[in-house]
Design a protein around this motif. Sequence first.
Motif, PDB file in Angstrom:
ATOM      1  N   GLN A 221      39.509  52.179   2.118  1.00 51.53           N
ATOM      2  CA  GLN A 221      39.702  53.552   2.217  1.00 51.53           C
ATOM      3  C   GLN A 221      38.630  54.546   2.293  1.00 51.53           C
ATOM      4  OE1 GLN A 221      43.226  54.082   2.910  1.00 51.53           O
ATOM      5  NE2 GLN A 221      43.287  51.729   2.707  1.00 51.53           N
ATOM      6  N   ALA A 222      38.724  55.777   2.839  1.00 49.69           N
ATOM      7  CA  ALA A 222      37.588  56.651   2.806  1.00 49.69           C
ATOM      8  C   ALA A 222      37.062  56.821   1.148  1.00 49.69           C
ATOM      9  CB  ALA A 222      37.934  57.875   3.265  1.00 49.69           C
ATOM     10  N   VAL A 223      38.263  56.965   0.332  1.00 49.69           N
ATOM     11  CA  VAL A 223      37.932  56.967  -0.841  1.00 49.69           C
ATOM     12  C   VAL A 223      38.570  55.861  -1.706  1.00 49.69           C
ATOM     13  CG1 VAL A 223      38.464  58.632  -3.157  1.00 49.69           C
ATOM     14  CG2 VAL A 223      38.022  59.745  -1.071  1.00 49.69           C
ATOM     15  N   PRO A 224      37.682  55.146  -2.746  1.00 48.12           N
ATOM     16  CA  PRO A 224      38.221  53.843  -3.060  1.00 48.12           C
ATOM     17  C   PRO A 224      39.429  54.128  -3.689  1.00 48.12           C
ATOM     18  CG  PRO A 224      35.756  54.026  -3.446  1.00 48.12           C
ATOM     19  CD  PRO A 224      36.251  55.282  -3.036  1.00 48.12           C
ATOM     20  N   VAL A 225      40.503  53.273  -3.835  1.00 51.19           N
ATOM     21  CA  VAL A 225      41.928  53.485  -4.458  1.00 51.19           C
ATOM     22  C   VAL A 225      42.183  52.360  -5.479  1.00 51.19           C
ATOM     23  CG1 VAL A 225      44.293  53.801  -4.026  1.00 51.19           C
ATOM     24  CG2 VAL A 225      42.661  54.501  -2.150  1.00 51.19           C
ATOM     25  N   LEU A 226      42.497  53.216  -6.802  1.00 54.85           N
ATOM     26  CA  LEU A 226      42.597  52.073  -7.812  1.00 54.85           C
ATOM     27  C   LEU A 226      44.076  51.885  -7.586  1.00 54.85           C
ATOM     28  CD1 LEU A 226      41.841  50.961 -10.528  1.00 54.85           C
ATOM     29  CD2 LEU A 226      43.128  52.844 -11.585  1.00 54.85           C
ATOM     30  N   LEU A 227      44.160  50.393  -7.367  1.00 49.91           N
ATOM     31  CA  LEU A 227      45.467  49.816  -7.030  1.00 49.91           C
ATOM     32  C   LEU A 227      46.529  49.392  -8.195  1.00 49.91           C
ATOM     33  CD1 LEU A 227      45.038  47.769  -3.828  1.00 49.91           C
ATOM     34  CD2 LEU A 227      46.023  50.135  -3.983  1.00 49.91           C
ATOM     35  N   ARG A 228      45.361  48.539  -9.196  1.00 50.61           N
ATOM     36  CA  ARG A 228      45.915  48.315 -10.385  1.00 50.61           C
ATOM     37  C   ARG A 228      44.830  48.525 -11.537  1.00 50.61           C
ATOM     38  NH1 ARG A 228      47.378  41.770 -10.959  1.00 50.61           N
ATOM     39  NH2 ARG A 228      45.194  41.846 -10.831  1.00 50.61           N
ATOM     40  N   PRO A 229      45.465  49.051 -12.529  1.00 50.63           N
ATOM     41  CA  PRO A 229      44.308  49.099 -13.765  1.00 50.63           C
ATOM     42  C   PRO A 229      44.358  47.882 -14.422  1.00 50.63           C
ATOM     43  CG  PRO A 229      46.616  50.294 -14.479  1.00 50.63           C
ATOM     44  CD  PRO A 229      46.583  50.070 -12.969  1.00 50.63           C
ATOM     45  N   GLY A 230      43.182  47.542 -14.807  1.00 48.42           N
ATOM     46  CA  GLY A 230      43.220  46.409 -15.520  1.00 48.42           C
ATOM     47  C   GLY A 230      41.888  46.280 -16.525  1.00 48.42           C
ATOM     48  N   GLY A 231      41.153  45.005 -16.563  1.00 48.26           N
ATOM     49  CA  GLY A 231      40.059  44.742 -17.445  1.00 48.26           C
ATOM     50  C   GLY A 231      39.062  45.586 -17.276  1.00 48.26           C
ATOM     51  N   VAL A 232      38.762  46.179 -16.339  1.00 48.78           N
ATOM     52  CA  VAL A 232      37.546  46.978 -16.080  1.00 48.78           C
ATOM     53  C   VAL A 232      38.251  48.415 -16.134  1.00 48.78           C
ATOM     54  CG1 VAL A 232      35.852  48.440 -14.564  1.00 48.78           C
ATOM     55  CG2 VAL A 232      35.867  45.867 -14.773  1.00 48.78           C
ATOM     56  N   THR A 233      37.801  49.172 -17.149  1.00 53.19           N
ATOM     57  CA  THR A 233      38.736  50.591 -17.156  1.00 53.19           C
ATOM     58  C   THR A 233      38.207  51.539 -16.245  1.00 53.19           C
ATOM     59  OG1 THR A 233      36.921  51.503 -18.919  1.00 53.19           O
ATOM     60  CG2 THR A 233      38.601  49.990 -19.871  1.00 53.19           C
ATOM     61  N   LEU A 234      39.128  52.429 -15.895  1.00 50.98           N
ATOM     62  CA  LEU A 234      38.853  53.792 -15.343  1.00 50.98           C
ATOM     63  C   LEU A 234      37.585  54.447 -15.765  1.00 50.98           C
ATOM     64  CD1 LEU A 234      39.894  55.211 -12.435  1.00 50.98           C
ATOM     65  CD2 LEU A 234      41.209  56.638 -14.258  1.00 50.98           C
ATOM     66  N   GLU A 235      37.506  54.736 -16.696  1.00 49.14           N
ATOM     67  CA  GLU A 235      36.148  55.310 -17.501  1.00 49.14           C
ATOM     68  C   GLU A 235      34.932  54.495 -17.020  1.00 49.14           C
ATOM     69  OE1 GLU A 235      39.112  54.642 -18.973  1.00 49.14           O
ATOM     70  OE2 GLU A 235      39.399  55.821 -20.576  1.00 49.14           O
ATOM     71  N   ALA A 236      35.328  53.266 -17.106  1.00 54.10           N
ATOM     72  CA  ALA A 236      33.717  52.420 -16.707  1.00 54.10           C
ATOM     73  C   ALA A 236      33.518  52.741 -15.183  1.00 54.10           C
ATOM     74  CB  ALA A 236      33.993  50.818 -17.138  1.00 54.10           C
ATOM     75  N   LEU A 237      34.554  52.346 -14.492  1.00 51.80           N
ATOM     76  CA  LEU A 237      34.352  52.150 -13.120  1.00 51.80           C
ATOM     77  C   LEU A 237      33.942  53.733 -12.639  1.00 51.80           C
ATOM     78  CD1 LEU A 237      37.721  51.218 -11.197  1.00 51.80           C
ATOM     79  CD2 LEU A 237      35.519  50.610 -10.943  1.00 51.80           C
ATOM     80  N   THR A 238      34.470  54.774 -12.981  1.00 54.72           N
ATOM     81  CA  THR A 238      34.004  56.362 -12.661  1.00 54.72           C
ATOM     82  C   THR A 238      32.454  56.522 -13.201  1.00 54.72           C
ATOM     83  OG1 THR A 238      35.350  57.277 -14.662  1.00 54.72           O
ATOM     84  CG2 THR A 238      36.326  57.146 -12.104  1.00 54.72           C
ATOM     85  N   ALA A 239      31.898  55.679 -13.959  1.00 58.05           N
ATOM     86  CA  ALA A 239      30.566  55.952 -14.470  1.00 58.05           C
ATOM     87  C   ALA A 239      29.777  55.344 -13.246  1.00 58.05           C
ATOM     88  CB  ALA A 239      30.350  55.330 -15.665  1.00 58.05           C
TER      89      ALA A 239
END
Length: 380
Positions: A221-239
């Motif tokens: 997608q134009a902006v990445p979409v989080l389909l399932r939260p899991g082992g890599v946290t949203l905080e870590a991803l957005t860093a």
Amino acid sequence: MKNPSQSLISRLAFRLICFFPLQPTIIRSAMKQTRLLSVNLQDIDAEILAQATAVFHAGGLVSFPTETVYGLGADALNETAVRKIFTAKQRPAYDPIIAHIATVDDLPRLAINIPDVAYQLADHFWPGPLTLILPKAAHVPDALTAGGATVAVRCPNHPLAQALIRAAGTPIGAPSANRFSHTSPTTAQHVWDDLNGRIDLILDGGATTIGVESTVLDLTQAVPVLLRPGGVTLEALTAVLPIVRQRETAVAISPDTTAQPSPGMLDKHYAPKTPLWLFSGSDAHIRNELHRILNEQPPKQTALMIAEEDLPYFTDHTGEIGIVGSLADLDGVAKNLFRTMRQLDNDKNTLILARNYPAVGIGQALQDRLRRAAASLFTN
Ligand code: TXA
Ligand code: MG
């Protein structure tokens, strides 16, 4: 409902096999002979890898541990083999499967038009619990992607998963190794309980360390979409990736302030056979609600799935109590979540009352799994 004597026999058979891993490990069943081999992760036996590879090359199914949960693997590029995963799990063909690779260098074997951001994320999080959705290469079988134009790819951070994929020399398609919609497996015993007689081989590498599945991120997608939260946290991803869109949650929480259960609104998954009721809100609210329900239900058959900090409030509970971990250590809770859920899901209990956790770090994944496991949600 499970027959308790059958379950005991299954457990004894499992223990015996674990004790004599190199003896002939064949258990007869009406459907298939499932072999179980115990693996020393410090010194992975080349002979065991050769046996697993032979199963993959013959189009068979091997369950193996990853850092998240146990997977049920087949050669991802062999359409017939991938179809067997669906049959063994009783999984509907519309639900696509993650392909596992040992190194990012293998990504182009599965995906095309790979954006730079995929490599950036792989750099940070692979090997690890992050699954990327990308446009699929033409030769990737439709069975794996459920006929879709995208493929899910992950590089697991587990010595046995890594060794297995390398030995097989092919990407391994693997969903969690449970019956469809049942609680995910974090030990080989869990896999055995769900799939004995339906698959060729289970590799026992001990309990998994993370305990909940990978984070699934759609990069098509134009902006990445989080389909399932899991082992890599949203905080870590957005860093790494400042803009991530969160998918509209498939699970509606009842806005009902009278704390009535809201059945029928849930994307049912991860579910124990025993109904699980989930309680959210402040710690005080959760404990009050649990006491209120305990007064209405037969206490001996009502199990509590709570945190260490809740325990002092329930010392007089006469039913089973499963402590999932501490509110101060949500990673520890994640590790024990599915194991505790399975443990309380026994013939003695008619109801499981579970507390929810804060949506911080891996808490987001905990909330997701608990909501989807729940038959009813109670919130304030
Ligand atoms: O940690 C994990 O991800 C574990 C281990 C074994 O790697 N695997 C796992 O697989 O949880 P499974 O099948 O239980 O969950 C994979 C999720 C499913 O919800 C599936 O619908 C989604 O990923 N998925 C797979 N391929 C997809 C695709 N092409 N597009 C969107 N979602 C996809
Ligand atoms: Mg699953």
